[in-house]
Motif scaffolding. Structure first.
Motif, PDB file in Angstrom:
ATOM      1  N   SER A 155       0.825  -1.213   0.000  1.00 19.09           N
ATOM      2  CA  SER A 155       0.000   0.000   0.000  1.00 19.09           C
ATOM      3  C   SER A 155       0.861   1.266   0.000  1.00 19.09           C
ATOM      4  O   SER A 155       0.433   2.313  -0.507  1.00 19.09           O
ATOM      5  CB  SER A 155      -0.937   0.008   1.208  1.00 19.09           C
ATOM      6  N   ASP A 209      -3.982   2.558   8.383  1.00 19.03           N
ATOM      7  CA  ASP A 209      -4.724   2.386   7.130  1.00 19.03           C
ATOM      8  C   ASP A 209      -3.887   1.771   6.011  1.00 19.03           C
ATOM      9  O   ASP A 209      -4.348   1.655   4.876  1.00 19.03           O
ATOM     10  CB  ASP A 209      -5.305   3.716   6.665  1.00 19.03           C
ATOM     11  N   SER A 210      -2.659   1.353   6.334  1.00 18.21           N
ATOM     12  CA  SER A 210      -1.818   0.728   5.312  1.00 18.21           C
ATOM     13  C   SER A 210      -2.006  -0.785   5.243  1.00 18.21           C
ATOM     14  O   SER A 210      -1.442  -1.437   4.369  1.00 18.21           O
ATOM     15  CB  SER A 210      -0.337   1.044   5.570  1.00 18.21           C
TER      16      SER A 210
END
Length: 255
Positions: A155, A209-210
């Protein structure tokens, strides 16, 4: 408590010998990252109930496969909901017993006690930090810590630059050991594992959020019916276990 590092030979023996579990004994298959917390919880549970606790530690993927092959476990604690899903899909989880128990963070660790911190983001020169060294990770296609780690690197756009230098280990504790022994300059592990080693430094935390949320699921397995299983699951959600988990750095998700 008997804590077993689940080697292949032992796993096979467990799978072939369901009679090993005594009536007053709770056999727990648990993710390797829970080793220290479960060592604390054992003392309180056995003192409170008089039951014996037998814990086998390994990567969640290996444990799930052994459960699917008939290993005599009573309770499964997985570091990934996906592997609990796989066991549940085979009808091996008692209905209504599954809980989301814990949360965790993913960190980058470096060998030594005085490594400089880094800013983990798309601009991190991870390949440059590694040089000719290796990046220690749990198995990136099967073990939860490795899956989360690869997802985070992908990501952030960092995976392709370091994939050839990844040294994969059977579980997250083994990956941590590579770094603490100086065999790899950097590794990706859970935050709770990093605090268990004095010879590594947390140099950065991956953005939440990765990667997918890190959730540990626990459930009573549909292998045999004994009251001790429910007692242990209740204990895992009680104040003594909560304190042990929090001392190791886990986020307790149950109310």
């Amino acid at each position: 408590m008997t804590i077993r590092r689940l080697a292949p030979a032992l796993a096979t023996a467990l799978a072939l010998a369901p009679a090993l579990a005594r009536a007053d004994e709770v056999v727990v298959f648990a993710a390797a990252s829970l080793a220290d917390a479960l060592a604390e919880i054992e003392t309180g549970f056995e003192a409170a109930t008089g039951h014996d606790l037998v814990v086998s530690l390994a990567g969640s993927s290996a444990l799930a496969r052994q459960i699917q092959q008939g290993a005599p476990a009573d309770v499964f604690i997985s570091a990934s909901p996906d592997w609990m899903d796989a066991v549940e899909a085979d009808g091996l989880v008692e209905a209504g017993t599954r809980i989301d128990l814990l949360g965790n963070d993913l960190v980058l660790v470096a060998a030594g006690a005085d490594a400089a911190p880094v800013d983990i983001g798309p601009g991190l020169d991870l390949a440059g930090l590694l040089g000719d060294g290796r990046l220690a990770m749990a198995l990136v296609d099967s073990v939860p810590a490795g899956i989360y780690g690869r997802a985070a690197l992908e990501s952030l756009g960092l995976w392709d630059g370091v994939a050839a230098q990844v040294a994969q280990a059977d579980n997250v504790r083994a990956a941590l050991a590579f770094v603490s022994a100086g065999e790899a300059p950097l590794g990706i592990v859970y935050a709770t594992d990093a605090v268990a080693e004095d010879d590594v430094t947390v140099v950065g935390t991956f953005p939440a959020d990765s990667h997918p949320p890190i959730v540990y699921a626990a459930a009573d397995l549909a292998t045999r019916e004994i009251a001790e299983e429910a007692e242990f699951l209740d204990y895992l959600q009680g104040p003594e276990a909560r304190a042990a988990f929090e001392r190791q750095g886990f986020a307790v998700l149950v109310p």
